[in-house]
Scaffold this active site. Structure first.
Site, PDB file in Angstrom:
ATOM      1  N   ALA A 138       0.853  -1.190   0.000  1.00 20.44           N
ATOM      2  CA  ALA A 138       0.000   0.000   0.000  1.00 20.44           C
ATOM      3  C   ALA A 138       0.890   1.242   0.000  1.00 20.44           C
ATOM      4  O   ALA A 138       1.858   1.296  -0.753  1.00 20.44           O
ATOM      5  CB  ALA A 138      -0.979  -0.036   1.162  1.00 20.44           C
ATOM      6  N   SER A 139       0.614   2.213   0.859  1.00 21.54           N
ATOM      7  CA  SER A 139       1.322   3.493   0.759  1.00 21.54           C
ATOM      8  C   SER A 139       2.778   3.452   1.216  1.00 21.54           C
ATOM      9  O   SER A 139       3.499   4.441   1.036  1.00 21.54           O
ATOM     10  CB  SER A 139       0.572   4.571   1.541  1.00 21.54           C
ATOM     11  OG  SER A 139      -0.588   4.962   0.836  1.00 21.54           O
ATOM     12  N   VAL A 140       3.239   2.346   1.778  1.00 21.03           N
ATOM     13  CA  VAL A 140       4.684   2.195   1.989  1.00 21.03           C
ATOM     14  C   VAL A 140       5.394   2.239   0.639  1.00 21.03           C
ATOM     15  O   VAL A 140       6.578   2.555   0.543  1.00 21.03           O
ATOM     16  CB  VAL A 140       4.990   0.896   2.766  1.00 21.03           C
ATOM     17  CG1 VAL A 140       6.487   0.658   2.897  1.00 21.03           C
ATOM     18  CG2 VAL A 140       4.355   0.959   4.165  1.00 21.03           C
ATOM     19  N   THR A 141       4.653   1.966  -0.432  1.00 23.29           N
ATOM     20  CA  THR A 141       5.165   2.091  -1.805  1.00 23.29           C
ATOM     21  C   THR A 141       5.700   3.490  -2.091  1.00 23.29           C
ATOM     22  O   THR A 141       6.640   3.660  -2.892  1.00 23.29           O
ATOM     23  CB  THR A 141       4.041   1.753  -2.805  1.00 23.29           C
ATOM     24  OG1 THR A 141       3.687   0.371  -2.671  1.00 23.29           O
ATOM     25  CG2 THR A 141       4.447   2.043  -4.240  1.00 23.29           C
ATOM     26  N   LYS A 142       5.131   4.512  -1.479  1.00 19.99           N
ATOM     27  CA  LYS A 142       5.456   5.891  -1.858  1.00 19.99           C
ATOM     28  C   LYS A 142       6.934   6.222  -1.684  1.00 19.99           C
ATOM     29  O   LYS A 142       7.485   7.036  -2.426  1.00 19.99           O
ATOM     30  CB  LYS A 142       4.583   6.873  -1.079  1.00 19.99           C
ATOM     31  CG  LYS A 142       3.122   6.851  -1.536  1.00 19.99           C
ATOM     32  CD  LYS A 142       2.267   7.855  -0.785  1.00 19.99           C
ATOM     33  CE  LYS A 142       0.872   7.970  -1.398  1.00 19.99           C
ATOM     34  NZ  LYS A 142       0.056   6.767  -1.230  1.00 19.99           N
TER      35      LYS A 142
END
Length: 350
Positions: free
Chosen positions: A81-85
Site C-alpha cells: 500500500a502506501s509504503v510504496t510511496k
C-alpha cells in the site's frame, strides 16, 4: 465475539506495562504478546527488528492464505500500500541524479494533457502532498468495477479543471500525486514503472522477490492475500478497484527484502547523500502537528516512518536512524493499524 482490533489493543497495553514494570519476560515473549491477535488460523503478520544491519527479530504469525492454510513467513510478500510511496520518491530522486528531471519542473512539462489549473504544480509539490490535486478516489465512477491503472488516474485528472488550493500553500495527502509521479518516471525513462523499479532499485539491492504487481507481469511469489473482518469472520478482500494503481501503493514485498531496502538508506549504494537528506528532511507540516512530511516519508521526532493501508492490508515501517534501529510490521488484514504496535516493539530496544 470481540473484534480483533480490540483484543490487540488490550494486549498491547498489558504488554507494554509488563515491559516497563520489571517483569522478566524476554523481548521475544513481549513481541509475541503484542502480536497475539495475529497468531493461529487467522490473517497473519511478519515482524522485523533490525539494528546496525543485524536482524534482532525476524518472525511471522498466522496465515498468508486462509483458504490454502499457507503460513506467513519472513519471505511472505504483502501488498505494501502506501509504503510504496518511498520507492516512488526514490525513483524520482534517481532521475534527478541522472540530470533528467528537476524538483521544480512543472507537472505539465511532463504530462501536458493535464488542464491549465495544474500549471503551477511542480514535482516537489507532488512529492510532499502540497499540490492541491483533486483526489481521484472522489471523482472515479461510484460503480467502478474494473481496476484503475495509473493511466486512468491521469485521465480522471484531465477532467478536473480545479484544485483544492494553490500549489504549495497547504498539505493534503494525495494518492493521485504519486500515481502521476509513476507516469513521469515512465515518460522520462522509456520503461514501465514496474520495469524501472526492478532495474534501478530492486535488482541492484538484491530485493529479488519484490515487484510492482500488474496482472500481465510476473506472479507474486509467496503471496499474502488480504482479508477483512466482516460478519464476525475473516473474508478475503484482496483487491479493490484501485488496487492496480502502482505509484501510490502497488508494490509487494517481504520483511526479508525490506531489510535490504532499510540497509541501503544508510549509505550511497542507491541514492546519494544529497538525495537521502532531501527525502528525510521535513518539507511541510501535515494534518498532525507532530508529524512532518519529506519525500515519501513521515517525520516524527527522531523517527522516519510510513504506514500503508488498503483493503485487506495494514503495514508500517518505522526507522530511527540515529539509533540505527528499524521496525517493520506487515499484515494481510484490515485491522488493526500496526503503527502503535511498531512503536511498542521499538520501546523494547532502547
Amino acid at each position: 465475539m470481540l473484534r480483533p482490533g480490540l483484543v490487540l489493543v488490550s494486549t498491547l497495553l498489558v504488554c507494554v506495562a509488563c515491559a516497563r514494570g520489571g517483569h522478566r519476560m524476554d523481548v521475544e515473549q513481549n513481541i509475541d504478546a503484542l502480536m497475539q491477535a495475529y497468531q493461529g488460523d487467522v490473517p497473519g503478520a511478519s515482524v522485523l527488528v533490525v539494528r546496525d544491519g543485524k536482524a534482532l527479530v525476524r518472525k511471522s504469525y498466522g496465515l498468508a492464505d486462509l483458504e490454502q492454510r499457507h503460513p506467513a513467513t519472513p519471505a511472505t510478500n504483502y501488498r505494501l500500500a502506501s509504503v510504496t510511496k518511498q520507492f516512488t520518491a526514490a525513483a524520482i530522486l534517481l532521475l534527478i541524479e541522472d540530470g533528467r528531471l528537476g524538483l521544480d519542473d512543472r507537472l505539465r512539462q511532463w504530462l501536458p494533457s493535464l488542464p491549465m489549473s495544474n500549471d503551477a504544480i511542480t514535482i516537489r509539490h507532488l512529492l510532499t502532498h502540497t499540490s492541491g490535486l483533486i483526489d481521484y478516489e472522489e471523482v472515479m465512477p461510484a460503480d467502478q468495477v474494473t481496476q484503475l491503472r495509473d493511466r486512468d488516474v491521469l485521465h480522471l485528472q484531465e477532467g478536473q479543471d480545479r484544485l483544492y488550493f494553490a500549489p504549495g500553500s497547504h498539505y493534503r495527502y494525495s494518492n493521485g500525486g504519486y500515481s502521476l509521479l509513476a507516469l513521469i518516471v515512465e515518460r522520462i525513462s522509456g520503461l514501465s514503472f514496474q520495469q524501472f523499479l526492478h532495474e534501478r532499485i530492486f535488482a541492484p539491492l538484491g530485493m529479488s522477490q519484490t515487484l510492482a504487481y500488474v496482472p500481465e507481469g510476473p506472479a507474486i511469489a509467496h503471496r499474502a492475500y488480504g482479508y477483512s473482518w466482516i460478519g464476525n469472520t475473516w473474508q478475503r478482500t484482496d483487491q479493490s478497484s484501485t488496487s492496480a494503481v502502482l505509484g501510490d501503493g502497488g508494490i509487494y514485498s517481504s520483511i526479508d527484502d525490506l531489510a535490504r531496502w532499510d540497509a541501503a538508506l544508510y549509505d550511497d549504494r542507491l541514492l546519494s547523500d544529497t538525495s537521502r537528506a532531501a527525502a528525510f528532511t521535513a518539507s511541510t507540516t501535515t494534518d498532525d502537528a507532530d508529524v512532518a512530511y519529506g519525500y515519501g516519508w513521515r517525520i516524527t521526532g527522531e523517527s522516519l516512518w510510513h504506514s500503508g493501508e488498503t483493503i485487506g492490508f495494514r503495514n508500517v515501517i518505522v526507522r530511527y536512524p540515529m539509533r540505527r534501529l528499524s521496525v517493520i510490521v506487515l499484515s494481510n488484514r484490515d485491522e488493526p493499524e500496526p503503527y502503535r504496535i511498531a512503536l511498542a516493539i521499538a520501546r523494547l530496544f532502547p
